[in-house]
Design an enzyme around this catalytic site. Structure first.
Site, PDB file in Angstrom:
ATOM      1  N   LYS A 262      16.178 -41.474  -7.322  1.00 30.47           N
ATOM      2  CA  LYS A 262      17.048 -42.315  -8.144  1.00 30.47           C
ATOM      3  C   LYS A 262      17.325 -41.685  -9.501  1.00 30.47           C
ATOM      4  O   LYS A 262      16.492 -40.962 -10.046  1.00 30.47           O
ATOM      5  CB  LYS A 262      16.398 -43.697  -8.353  1.00 30.47           C
TER       6      LYS A 262
ATOM      7  N   ASP B 189      10.466 -43.291  -0.535  1.00 26.72           N
ATOM      8  CA  ASP B 189      11.299 -43.745  -1.648  1.00 26.72           C
ATOM      9  C   ASP B 189      10.620 -43.407  -2.969  1.00 26.72           C
ATOM     10  O   ASP B 189       9.552 -43.941  -3.284  1.00 26.72           O
ATOM     11  CB  ASP B 189      11.526 -45.263  -1.543  1.00 26.72           C
TER      12      ASP B 189
ATOM     13  N   HIS C 299      19.481 -46.158 -10.608  1.00 24.53           N
ATOM     14  CA  HIS C 299      18.267 -46.975 -10.632  1.00 24.53           C
ATOM     15  C   HIS C 299      18.507 -48.379 -11.214  1.00 24.53           C
ATOM     16  O   HIS C 299      17.991 -49.361 -10.683  1.00 24.53           O
ATOM     17  CB  HIS C 299      17.183 -46.248 -11.418  1.00 24.53           C
TER      18      HIS C 299
END
Length: 275
Positions: A75, A45, A108
């Site tokens: 993101k 991530d 995000h």
């Protein structure tokens, strides 16, 4: 070690435990992510704002692991919201990662003062249709933000990645997500060290009972709650420790005791204030 997978509402699935690179030094990212992959992590991530997508990409390329065995998330940052900017930002992230697609792309923060997240979300749906993103979701969205997406686009996020740890469990957002089939990802799952979580008797006693560390107990609590999480660490020993959580189970009483630690104890910024 086989990490359980969570089925998403779009037909894809995601490893329930992954590795996060928030605040990982870009100069150290390739080494640290390479170690995480060696330990066994397959879910990574990252985010544009972290400044380390390139390092993640280099580690992936050097690993020799088949792309289909990896699950990669990045993101969209706040100042990249809006249709054209979203397209451009996604292209740039994909190039930095050196990938042909990402498994999950997230907005995000809702950044409500900009009022562009619905426009970006429509573009996310287009990116998913293009095949360059497998699943689309959001991060730090509260119930009003989610309601607006569903009302104005009818495209349901696959996940909502939110601050979630024993002191701050966001029950209203979690309940809304469950009702609409949105998987919950927990960021800051160990409280970011901003309160003495590991010293609390509910955690410490469970750790002693199972011969585990307090961190392993909290990770196990998340897993049994059905959360997706990706604790970060620059230490290989800690990476291994965080990964060795699939051979024990907390009792119902232990789970309830840790869940009862909820006190609306947010340790980071409120989503309405990040713009």
């Amino acid at each position: 070690m086989t990490v359980p997978r969570i089925q998403l509402n779009d037909g894809h699935s995601i490893p329930q435990l992954g590795f996060g690179v928030f605040k990982v030094d870009p100069a150290e990212t390739e080494r640290i992510v390479s170690e995480a992959l060696e330990v066994g992590y397959r879910h990574l991530d990252t985010a544009r704002i972290y400044g380390n997508e390139e390092g993640v990409g280099r580690a992936i390329a050097a690993s020799g692991i088949p792309r289909e065995e990896l699950f990669i998330t990045t993101k969209l940052w706040n100042d990249d919201q809006g249709a054209q900017r979203t397209r451009d930002a996604f292209d740039a992230s994909l190039e930095r990662l050196g990938l042909e697609y990402v498994d999950l792309y997230l907005i995000h923060w809702p950044s409500p003062a900009r009022d562009l997240y619905v426009e970006s979300w429509r573009e996310f749906a287009e990116l998913r249709s293009s095949g360059r993103v497998r699943s689309i979701g959001v991060s730090n969205f509260l119930v009003p933000h989610l309601e607006r997406l569903l009302e104005e686009t009818e495209v349901v996020p696959a996940v909502d990645q939110i601050e979630l740890h024993p002191a701050h469990q966001q029950p209203a957002t979690a309940a809304f997500a469950e009702e609409h089939g949105i998987a919950i990802e927990a960021w800051g799952p160990l409280g970011q060290g901003k309160y003495p979580l590991f010293e609390l008797p509910e955690v410490a006693e469970a750790a002693a009972a199972h011969g585990r560390t307090p961190a392993q107990v909290v990770i196990r609590w998340h897993l049994q709650r059905g959360h997706i999480l990706f604790p970060k660490s620059s230490s290989r020993a800690r990476m291994v420790e965080n990964f060795e959580v699939f051979d024990f189970e907390l009792s119902e009483g232990e789970m309830q005791a840790i869940t009862a630690l909820e006190r609306e104890g947010r340790v980071s910024a409120h989503p309405d204030e990040v713009n």
